[in-house]
Design a protein around this motif. Structure first.
Motif, PDB file in Angstrom:
ATOM      1  N   ALA A  92     -12.076  21.229 -63.482  1.00  0.00           N
ATOM      2  CA  ALA A  92     -13.480  20.803 -63.376  1.00  0.00           C
ATOM      3  C   ALA A  92     -14.339  21.374 -64.499  1.00  0.00           C
ATOM      4  N   GLY A  93     -13.857  22.432 -65.126  1.00  0.00           N
ATOM      5  CA  GLY A  93     -14.629  23.053 -66.194  1.00  0.00           C
ATOM      6  C   GLY A  93     -15.813  23.857 -65.701  1.00  0.00           C
ATOM      7  N   ALA A  94     -15.766  24.266 -64.434  1.00  0.00           N
ATOM      8  CA  ALA A  94     -16.870  25.026 -63.845  1.00  0.00           C
ATOM      9  C   ALA A  94     -16.380  25.659 -62.554  1.00  0.00           C
ATOM     10  N   ASN A  95     -17.162  26.571 -62.021  1.00  0.00           N
ATOM     11  CA  ASN A  95     -16.854  27.159 -60.733  1.00  0.00           C
ATOM     12  C   ASN A  95     -17.645  26.448 -59.638  1.00  0.00           C
ATOM     13  N   PRO A  96     -17.135  26.434 -58.403  1.00  0.00           N
ATOM     14  CA  PRO A  96     -17.787  25.653 -57.346  1.00  0.00           C
ATOM     15  C   PRO A  96     -19.165  26.179 -56.995  1.00  0.00           C
ATOM     16  N   GLU A  97     -20.036  25.249 -56.602  1.00  0.00           N
ATOM     17  CA  GLU A  97     -21.395  25.619 -56.227  1.00  0.00           C
ATOM     18  C   GLU A  97     -21.622  25.556 -54.714  1.00  0.00           C
ATOM     19  N   ALA A  98     -20.699  24.938 -53.984  1.00  0.00           N
ATOM     20  CA  ALA A  98     -20.787  24.889 -52.521  1.00  0.00           C
ATOM     21  C   ALA A  98     -19.397  24.623 -51.963  1.00  0.00           C
ATOM     22  N   TYR A  99     -19.143  25.119 -50.758  1.00  0.00           N
ATOM     23  CA  TYR A  99     -17.807  24.947 -50.175  1.00  0.00           C
ATOM     24  C   TYR A  99     -17.860  25.197 -48.672  1.00  0.00           C
ATOM     25  N   GLU A 100     -16.901  24.572 -47.977  1.00  0.00           N
ATOM     26  CA  GLU A 100     -16.762  24.721 -46.533  1.00  0.00           C
ATOM     27  C   GLU A 100     -15.293  24.565 -46.186  1.00  0.00           C
ATOM     28  N   GLY A 101     -14.896  25.059 -45.031  1.00  0.00           N
ATOM     29  CA  GLY A 101     -13.488  24.937 -44.681  1.00  0.00           C
ATOM     30  C   GLY A 101     -13.194  25.277 -43.234  1.00  0.00           C
TER      31      GLY A 101
END
Length: 230
Positions: A92-101
């Motif tokens: 993606a060329g970036a780190n995640p800005e939001a996440y859920e699991g």
């Protein structure tokens, strides 16, 4: 394993003038580099989805402690999630800005299967499935506006395929296993040491700490009584 530990190590390395890098060797593999060249050249257009799957079945009667015990970072999220998040972020060329699991327990405070959904800058969505309780194909798929890239066993990346309109455009393959796969990382580190740099441009500290934040946050959500106090 935690953000705090990562930041402490980075600060100490800078203080001592030492080179520091997480051993995310999968980013250095030749076919992984080819995948990045395809992405940078716009071969599949703008990335929209990244799908990662990494799961295997441990010996249920006598599992290796490091794979299952929480005090050793066991469970699928910590043991395998580091690969799925680190590699998806690389694509993606970036780190995640939001996440859920969500997860299902293997044993107290240790997940046997887990799923995550992540949002990256630029409108990229990612899904990740990890498991130590079931066999599943290990693969990564990157889907764009003009085509897709498929990577079998993405942590080894022996084969990657560029596909457009359901036709194979290009394929790269190589025959090597884990010990050989580590050599490209070793060669890169030797170069960093010769050049006197403090960190890697392929696995920078910010990526390591960002991944630790994602995994640590998820584990605190899954097991607040254990990880909230450790």
């Amino acid at each position: 394993m935690t953000v705090e530990e990562g930041e402490e190590m980075v600060a100490l390395a800078k203080e001592k003038g030492l080179f520091l890098m997480e051993g995310m060797w999968s980013r250095f593999l030749p076919n992984t580099r080819q995948v990045m060249r395809w992405l940078e050249a716009g071969e599949i257009g703008d990335i929209k989805f990244i799908d990662m799957q990494f799961s295997f079945s441990v010996d249920m009667e006598n599992p290796k402690p490091r794979l299952v015990l929480p005090e050793f970072g066991g469970g699928s999220m910590y043991d395998l999630g580091v690969y799925t998040v680190e590699m998806a972020s690389w694509y993606a060329g970036a780190n995640p800005e939001a996440y859920e699991g969500y997860c299902v327990d293997f044993m107290p405070n240790s997940d046997g299967t887990a799923v995550m959904a992540l949002r990256y800058p630029g409108g990229i969505l990612a899904t990740m499935r990890t498991g130590i309780a079931c066999e599943a194909p290990c693969r990564a798929t990157i889907l764009g506006t003009k085509g897709r890239i498929e990577i079998d066993k993405f942590y080894l990346a022996r084969e990657a395929r560029l596909i457009r309109e359901e036709a194979l455009v290009e394929k790269c393959s190589a025959d090597y296993d884990v010990p050989k796969g580590l050599t490209w990382q070793l060669e890169a580190v030797c170069g960093y040491l010769r050049d006197g740099v403090g960190e890697s441009d392929v696995v920078p500290a910010r990526d390591t700490i960002a991944t630790a934040e994602v995994l640590g946050t998820m584990m605190k959500r899954f097991y607040p009584d254990y990880y909230g106090n450790n």
